[in-house]
Design an enzyme around this catalytic site. Structure first.
Site, PDB file in Angstrom:
ATOM      1  N   ASP A 130      -0.230   5.123   0.931  1.00  0.00           N
ATOM      2  CA  ASP A 130      -0.512   6.101   1.987  1.00  0.00           C
ATOM      3  C   ASP A 130      -0.600   5.418   3.346  1.00  0.00           C
ATOM      4  O   ASP A 130      -1.393   4.497   3.539  1.00  0.00           O
ATOM      5  CB  ASP A 130      -1.828   6.829   1.704  1.00  0.00           C
ATOM      6  N   ASP A 173       0.869  -1.170   0.000  1.00  0.00           N
ATOM      7  CA  ASP A 173       0.000   0.000   0.000  1.00  0.00           C
ATOM      8  C   ASP A 173       0.912   1.227   0.000  1.00  0.00           C
ATOM      9  O   ASP A 173       2.109   1.123   0.303  1.00  0.00           O
ATOM     10  CB  ASP A 173      -0.874  -0.036   1.253  1.00  0.00           C
TER      11      ASP A 173
END
Length: 231
Positions: A21, A19
């Site tokens: 953020d 991922d």
């Protein structure tokens, strides 16, 4: 029994999907700032930080629908447009540095010929901007974004990067900081590792089926090193 950090057959890890953020980039403060500013701009009720941290990890439109359950499509699009403009362009929004340990972790994995990918709820424009600003683009063989795929926890973007890399789920690991990352991984049949320096607390990540929980990327690198030594 949960699969080990490295795959069980000779420890042959082939792909790690990150991922972005809250996992590689310390961006939650900017996200929260811009979600609140977008609400003010379009005259919507401003949600508090706890509510906003809860939905970080969803695609922006899915996040707006979670925050405003009665919203129609026009409201969602206005909010999403205002949010994206703030995140991509606002000069007074909080900075978004990389978390400590990113380069060391990526270099270590790359040196072992492990393929790297990104599955993020950011827009394509937002991810490309971040990759250019950080200089990390060359590490990743595949990337998938929230405006190209169904929102997490739908497994679409994770399945896409695995297909691009040509790697099966058992030899893949997902790394994320939200329950949506871990739930996406579970739906795709991929063991997932949670890092707790992001948006969701350890209890939530554990309940979502994390293979392991680490406080930061330095600890994740050390865990990979130790797992390698056990094989």
């Amino acid at each position: 029994m949960m699969p080990p950090l490295l795959p069980p057959v000779n420890g042959q890890l082939r792909l790690v999907v990150f991922d972005w953020d809250g996992t590689l980039m310390d961006s939650p403060r900017r996200i929260i700032h811009c979600l609140q500013r977008a609400a003010v701009e379009i005259g919507a009720p401003v949600r508090d930080e706890a509510a906003l941290r809860n939905i970080i990890g969803l695609g922006v439109q899915a996040a707006v629908r979670e925050l405003y359950p009665d919203a129609d499509d026009h409201f969602v699009e206005r909010f999403a447009t205002a949010y994206r403009a703030c995140y991509l362009e606002a000069e007074d929004a909080p900075e978004t540095p990389l978390f400590a340990g990113v380069a060391a972790l990526l270099d270590w994995l790359e040196a072992r010929e492990v393929l790297l990918a990104v599955a993020t709820s950011k827009s394509r424009r937002g991810l490309d901007q971040a990759l250019e600003a950080t200089g990390l683009g060359g590490y990743f063989v595949a990337t998938a974004t929230g405006d190209e795929h169904a929102s997490k926890p739908n497994p679409s973007m994770l399945e896409y990067v695995m297909a691009r890399a040509g790697v099966e789920p058992v030899r893949t690991r997902m790394v994320g900081d939200s329950v949506y990352d871990l739930e996406m991984a579970r739906h795709a049949g991929v063991p997932a590792v949670g890092v707790t320096h992001g948006v969701h607390p350890p209890q939530r990540l554990e309940s979502a089926g994390a293979l392991a929980l680490l406080p930061d990327l330095d600890a994740l690198l050390e865990a990979f090193r130790q797992a390698e030594g056990d094989n």
